[in-house]
Design a protein around this motif. Structure first.
Motif, PDB file in Angstrom:
ATOM      1  N   ASN A   1      41.172  51.393  28.804  1.00  0.00           N
ATOM      2  CA  ASN A   1      39.878  51.454  29.505  1.00  0.00           C
ATOM      3  C   ASN A   1      38.877  50.469  28.908  1.00  0.00           C
ATOM      4  OD1 ASN A   1      37.747  52.084  31.150  1.00  0.00           O
ATOM      5  ND2 ASN A   1      37.542  54.216  30.496  1.00  0.00           N
ATOM      6  N   LEU A   2      39.260  49.196  28.922  1.00  0.00           N
ATOM      7  CA  LEU A   2      38.395  48.167  28.355  1.00  0.00           C
ATOM      8  C   LEU A   2      37.076  48.039  29.111  1.00  0.00           C
ATOM      9  CD1 LEU A   2      37.948  45.900  26.314  1.00  0.00           C
ATOM     10  CD2 LEU A   2      39.135  44.350  27.875  1.00  0.00           C
ATOM     11  N   LEU A   3      37.094  48.251  30.414  1.00  0.00           N
ATOM     12  CA  LEU A   3      35.840  48.163  31.171  1.00  0.00           C
ATOM     13  C   LEU A   3      34.802  49.119  30.603  1.00  0.00           C
ATOM     14  CD1 LEU A   3      34.153  47.120  33.541  1.00  0.00           C
ATOM     15  CD2 LEU A   3      35.179  48.919  34.950  1.00  0.00           C
ATOM     16  N   GLY A   4      35.216  50.351  30.338  1.00  0.00           N
ATOM     17  CA  GLY A   4      34.281  51.322  29.776  1.00  0.00           C
ATOM     18  C   GLY A   4      33.843  50.946  28.377  1.00  0.00           C
ATOM     19  N   ILE A   5      34.782  50.548  27.541  1.00  0.00           N
ATOM     20  CA  ILE A   5      34.462  50.202  26.157  1.00  0.00           C
ATOM     21  C   ILE A   5      33.565  48.972  26.088  1.00  0.00           C
ATOM     22  CG2 ILE A   5      35.505  49.260  24.045  1.00  0.00           C
ATOM     23  CD1 ILE A   5      37.788  51.256  24.471  1.00  0.00           C
ATOM     24  N   ALA A   6      33.803  47.996  26.970  1.00  0.00           N
ATOM     25  CA  ALA A   6      33.046  46.743  26.920  1.00  0.00           C
ATOM     26  C   ALA A   6      31.632  46.875  27.459  1.00  0.00           C
ATOM     27  CB  ALA A   6      33.785  45.658  27.707  1.00  0.00           C
ATOM     28  N   THR A   7      31.374  47.877  28.291  1.00  0.00           N
ATOM     29  CA  THR A   7      30.074  47.951  28.971  1.00  0.00           C
ATOM     30  C   THR A   7      29.264  49.190  28.620  1.00  0.00           C
ATOM     31  OG1 THR A   7      31.064  49.035  30.913  1.00  0.00           O
ATOM     32  CG2 THR A   7      30.952  46.614  30.923  1.00  0.00           C
ATOM     33  N   THR A   8      29.816  50.102  27.847  1.00  0.00           N
ATOM     34  CA  THR A   8      29.120  51.339  27.533  1.00  0.00           C
ATOM     35  C   THR A   8      27.843  51.093  26.722  1.00  0.00           C
ATOM     36  OG1 THR A   8      29.334  53.492  26.423  1.00  0.00           O
ATOM     37  CG2 THR A   8      30.506  51.640  25.441  1.00  0.00           C
ATOM     38  N   THR A   9      26.910  52.039  26.821  1.00  0.00           N
ATOM     39  CA  THR A   9      25.748  52.011  25.933  1.00  0.00           C
ATOM     40  C   THR A   9      26.102  52.557  24.551  1.00  0.00           C
ATOM     41  OG1 THR A   9      25.050  54.164  26.814  1.00  0.00           O
ATOM     42  CG2 THR A   9      24.039  52.185  27.775  1.00  0.00           C
ATOM     43  N   GLY A  10      27.312  53.084  24.411  1.00  0.00           N
ATOM     44  CA  GLY A  10      27.787  53.542  23.112  1.00  0.00           C
ATOM     45  C   GLY A  10      28.188  52.377  22.221  1.00  0.00           C
ATOM     46  N   SER A  11      28.696  52.703  21.046  1.00  0.00           N
ATOM     47  CA  SER A  11      28.993  51.668  20.046  1.00  0.00           C
ATOM     48  C   SER A  11      30.464  51.282  20.014  1.00  0.00           C
ATOM     49  CB  SER A  11      28.571  52.156  18.656  1.00  0.00           C
ATOM     50  OG  SER A  11      29.270  53.344  18.319  1.00  0.00           O
ATOM     51  N   ALA A  12      31.230  51.679  21.013  1.00  0.00           N
ATOM     52  CA  ALA A  12      32.685  51.478  20.982  1.00  0.00           C
ATOM     53  C   ALA A  12      33.068  50.008  20.908  1.00  0.00           C
ATOM     54  CB  ALA A  12      33.320  52.107  22.223  1.00  0.00           C
ATOM     55  N   THR A  13      34.162  49.758  20.201  1.00  0.00           N
ATOM     56  CA  THR A  13      34.702  48.403  20.079  1.00  0.00           C
ATOM     57  C   THR A  13      36.189  48.496  19.798  1.00  0.00           C
ATOM     58  OG1 THR A  13      34.311  46.234  19.062  1.00  0.00           O
ATOM     59  CG2 THR A  13      34.393  48.129  17.583  1.00  0.00           C
ATOM     60  N   PRO A  14      36.979  47.515  20.187  1.00  0.00           N
ATOM     61  CA  PRO A  14      38.402  47.558  19.864  1.00  0.00           C
ATOM     62  C   PRO A  14      38.659  47.358  18.367  1.00  0.00           C
ATOM     63  CG  PRO A  14      37.989  46.114  21.746  1.00  0.00           C
ATOM     64  CD  PRO A  14      36.664  46.415  21.127  1.00  0.00           C
ATOM     65  N   LEU A  15      39.533  48.186  17.837  1.00  0.00           N
ATOM     66  CA  LEU A  15      40.020  48.078  16.464  1.00  0.00           C
ATOM     67  C   LEU A  15      41.492  47.680  16.525  1.00  0.00           C
ATOM     68  CD1 LEU A  15      40.463  48.762  13.397  1.00  0.00           C
ATOM     69  CD2 LEU A  15      40.572  51.159  14.079  1.00  0.00           C
ATOM     70  N   VAL A  16      41.893  46.712  15.710  1.00  0.00           N
ATOM     71  CA  VAL A  16      43.283  46.241  15.684  1.00  0.00           C
ATOM     72  C   VAL A  16      43.954  46.683  14.386  1.00  0.00           C
ATOM     73  CG1 VAL A  16      44.814  44.243  15.828  1.00  0.00           C
ATOM     74  CG2 VAL A  16      42.611  44.208  17.013  1.00  0.00           C
ATOM     75  N   ILE A  17      45.102  47.364  14.512  1.00  0.00           N
ATOM     76  CA  ILE A  17      45.920  47.760  13.370  1.00  0.00           C
ATOM     77  C   ILE A  17      47.229  46.978  13.455  1.00  0.00           C
ATOM     78  CG2 ILE A  17      47.007  49.670  12.133  1.00  0.00           C
ATOM     79  CD1 ILE A  17      45.109  51.537  13.767  1.00  0.00           C
ATOM     80  N   VAL A  18      47.642  46.354  12.361  1.00  0.00           N
ATOM     81  CA  VAL A  18      48.830  45.498  12.378  1.00  0.00           C
ATOM     82  C   VAL A  18      49.904  46.084  11.474  1.00  0.00           C
ATOM     83  CG1 VAL A  18      49.700  43.155  12.088  1.00  0.00           C
ATOM     84  CG2 VAL A  18      47.309  43.515  12.739  1.00  0.00           C
ATOM     85  N   ASN A  19      51.141  46.097  11.980  1.00  0.00           N
ATOM     86  CA  ASN A  19      52.290  46.609  11.245  1.00  0.00           C
ATOM     87  C   ASN A  19      53.437  45.612  11.279  1.00  0.00           C
ATOM     88  OD1 ASN A  19      51.081  49.501  12.301  1.00  0.00           O
ATOM     89  ND2 ASN A  19      52.169  49.706  10.371  1.00  0.00           N
ATOM     90  N   GLY A  20      54.341  45.756  10.315  1.00  0.00           N
ATOM     91  CA  GLY A  20      55.577  44.991  10.344  1.00  0.00           C
ATOM     92  C   GLY A  20      55.550  43.729   9.503  1.00  0.00           C
ATOM     93  N   PRO A  21      56.609  42.923   9.599  1.00  0.00           N
ATOM     94  CA  PRO A  21      56.754  41.727   8.751  1.00  0.00           C
ATOM     95  C   PRO A  21      55.629  40.718   8.897  1.00  0.00           C
ATOM     96  CG  PRO A  21      58.829  42.262   9.837  1.00  0.00           C
ATOM     97  CD  PRO A  21      57.806  43.164  10.437  1.00  0.00           C
ATOM     98  N   ILE A  22      54.977  40.665  10.058  1.00  0.00           N
ATOM     99  CA  ILE A  22      53.916  39.689  10.273  1.00  0.00           C
ATOM    100  C   ILE A  22      52.788  39.868   9.264  1.00  0.00           C
ATOM    101  CG2 ILE A  22      52.612  41.086  11.938  1.00  0.00           C
ATOM    102  CD1 ILE A  22      53.202  37.275  12.118  1.00  0.00           C
TER     103      ILE A  22
END
Length: 354
Positions: A98-119
């Motif tokens: 639901n990026l539309l909601g996260i990108a436009t909300t009056t709240g403080s939401a933002t995408p968080l990236v978690i990385v796993n594996g050999p990279i």
């Protein structure tokens, strides 16, 4: 600290002013995305510049490898970070995120990236001390590149379509790696169905961070109580009658994980222990909020209490950090959002992959 005695770049300040005037920065200095820099990044990864990875709201523009590379250059990424950025861009475009909601909300939401594996090792990400803080180029610039792409490709412009009342520092960059070597449990990507040898990113719709400090609790029950009570935030009541968006994330340091491990707790048992204790009585809310929660409760819901998630399985636990018994609770956006994972090297625009 001394002056830097490298060759002067007389066009640097001019480039910063021009890029800022064009609305392409996040307020911090950026690397000018020259034709040569972008081409070098794409060629190093052998990527087709015209390939479309995703369609990004709120403007619903196509994110191609070239446009993603431009933002990765702006953010200061090395070329070998680009596949991680691309996977994150594809993941946040999944319907369940639901990026539309996260990108436009009056709240403080933002995408968080978690990385796993050999990279994680290959590009030198930080999963240990200060994993959520400054000091590591990969952590800092991968999260920043994704955020710049959301702004510059997706059109989430602060104060225009990104209507956050206050926002949060994580809107500059929010990216870290799991400390798999120090975890007593399966890492996040394996828990979510991927092979251990796969490199995977997981995106979470994060509403902020809350530090959890507990150096005294030496039993699983006591520590679960601390975690649970730290998650009961009345101001994070969502529309679904939960304390947040339903997939709360605990970033647990190795020393806390070991407290549970010594008593033989699996990750599933830790989740259950926290979930059982993370209950807020509805009568603790203000009368207007209490009325709304009761009115919106589903017929089969308990109208007397609020929980942090629909089930223990929805509580996410990731082990990260270094020495110390300081954890972080990341409440998820109180709108409808689910975490999404993508495997690097897969067909990123082929639809959601858990």
């Amino acid at each position: 600290m001394d002056l830097w005695y490298g060759a002067p770049d007389v066009t640097w300040e001019q480039a910063q002013d021009e890029l800022a005037a064009a609305g392409l920065t996040d307020g911090l200095p950026v690397i000018p995305p020259t034709r040569e820099r972008v081409a070098h990044m794409l060629n190093a990864c052998q990527l087709d510049p015209a390939e479309v990875l995703a369609v990004l709201p709120p403007s619903y523009n196509h994110a191609t490898w070239q446009s993603v590379a431009i933002n990765a250059v702006l953010a200061g990424c090395r070329p070998d970070y680009l596949p991680v950025v691309g996977a994150a861009i594809a993941a946040i475009a999944s319907d369940e995120f639901n990026l539309l909601g996260i990108a436009t909300t009056t709240g403080s939401a933002t995408p968080l990236v978690i990385v796993n594996g050999p990279i994680v090792r290959e590009i030198g990400m930080n999963a240990e001390a200060n994993a959520l803080g400054p000091g590591n180029r990969a952590n800092a610039t991968i999260g920043r590149a994704m955020r710049l792409a959301l702004q510059n490709i997706g059109g989430a412009k602060p104060g225009e379509t990104d209507m956050a009342t206050l926002g949060q520092p994580g809107k500059y960059t929010f990216c870290f790696a799991e400390n798999e070597a120090a975890s007593p449990w399966l890492p996040l990507h394996v828990e979510r169905g991927f092979p251990a040898a796969a490199s995977v990113i997981t995106v979470v719709g994060a509403s902020g961070t809350i530090e959890i400090v507990d150096s005294e609790s030496l039993t699983a029950a006591d520590l679960a109580q601390t975690f649970a009570q730290s998650m009961l935030i009345a101001g994070n009541v969502g529309s679904a009658g939960l304390l947040g968006g339903g997939e709360p994330l605990i970033i647990m340091p190795p020393e806390h994980a070991m407290v549970f491990q010594r008593e033989g707790y699996s990750k599933e048992q830790v989740k259950a222990a926290i979930y059982e204790r993370a209950v807020l009585a509805v009568d603790r809310l203000s009368p207007p909020m209490r009325k709304r929660v009761i009115a919106s409760a589903a017929a089969n819901s308990d109208r007397d209490v609020l929980r942090v998630a629909n089930s223990p399985q929805d509580v996410m636990i990731v082990v990260a950090g270094g020495v110390g018994r300081k954890a972080t609770y990341v409440p998820t956006w109180s709108g409808t959002t689910r975490a999404v994972s993508r495997r690097l090297g897969a067909a990123l625009n082929a639809g959601p992959t858990r």
